[in-house]
Design an enzyme around this catalytic site. Sequence first.
Site, PDB file in Angstrom:
ATOM      1  CG  ASP A 177     -26.142 -24.194   2.018  1.00 60.38           C
ATOM      2  OD1 ASP A 177     -27.090 -23.405   2.155  1.00 60.38           O
ATOM      3  OD2 ASP A 177     -25.707 -24.555   0.909  1.00 60.38           O
ATOM      4  CE  LYS A 223     -41.488 -22.602  -0.475  1.00 55.35           C
ATOM      5  NZ  LYS A 223     -42.569 -22.607  -1.448  1.00 55.35           N
ATOM      6  CE  LYS A 234     -26.459 -24.224  -2.903  1.00 52.47           C
ATOM      7  NZ  LYS A 234     -26.876 -24.919  -1.692  1.00 52.47           N
TER       8      LYS A 234
END
Length: 275
Positions: free
Chosen positions: A102, A16, A66
């Site tokens: 995050d 997204k 990550k």
Amino acid sequence: MSDRYAVIGNPIGFSKSPFIHGTFAKMTGQDLVYEAIEGPIDGFSGRVDQFRTEGAKGLNITAPFKLDAFAYANELSESARRAGAANCLKFEGDRIIAENFDGIGLVRDITANLGVKMAGRRVLMLGAGGAARGALLPFLRQQPSELVLVNRTLSKAVALAEEFAGCGPLIVSGYAELADLAEGYDVVVNATSASLRGEMPPLPGNVFQGAELAYELAYGKGLTPFLQAARAEGVAKLADGVGMLVEQAAEAFVWWRGVRPSTAQVIAALTVPLS
Ligand code: ATR
């Protein structure tokens, strides 16, 4: 020429982030293009080298890169260092600066969007993987009265607690022992990957009693077994990770562009009803 940014992951088709950053750019009048890159599983650094050579200014990082992004950076923010992983990079000449938004995105969603205070409250977090690790310091900074970390593999939770010793009131538990500890939690957060496979962490029956919020980090999965259990025990506020996703993106946008976009409209556009 417009400044270039992207999200890199594998797979990347469902990301997204291009929609989110594209909307932020329109809302704030920023001149940028934001694309999605499917990184080769064994070729993260080569692909990012190429993107930098093309003049890119920054990158969001999603699974499974990550840790690669963390290793690729030559400067680490405290949140990236503590999380041991990067979800955002900024390129300035030879500088490759890593951040991890995050955890702060999750805290902003809980406190600002959902209106749930964490200060002085009892918080239960399930899981001791990458997602839980990233949330620990931002959670402890909210000064909960207690943060209980529960994991199937106890040794992983113990190792995390040792790493974050001195940062706040962090307690470790196995699932079975949780029944003895439970005096009622105000906020219960599922940071395991169980819901991705429709599984339920082995929680004893009483943990949701009296809770104000049950938060599922996975997003777009509807009422997961975790959220169903919370609803069945009468938790009034249920949330999935869509707000966290948009809030971490907003933090990245501010860091890159120096302008804070508003998030409510984007969260509303991406929300899949929990029913
Ligand atoms: P992530 O980066 O999403 O956190 P991860 O690092 O692989 O992924 O960690 C997954 C977490 O979900 C771990 O805490 C894992 O528990 P274990 O450490 O015991 O493996 C947890 N997890 C996954 N499936 C689970 C399940 N069905 N019940 C309970 N915990 C589960």
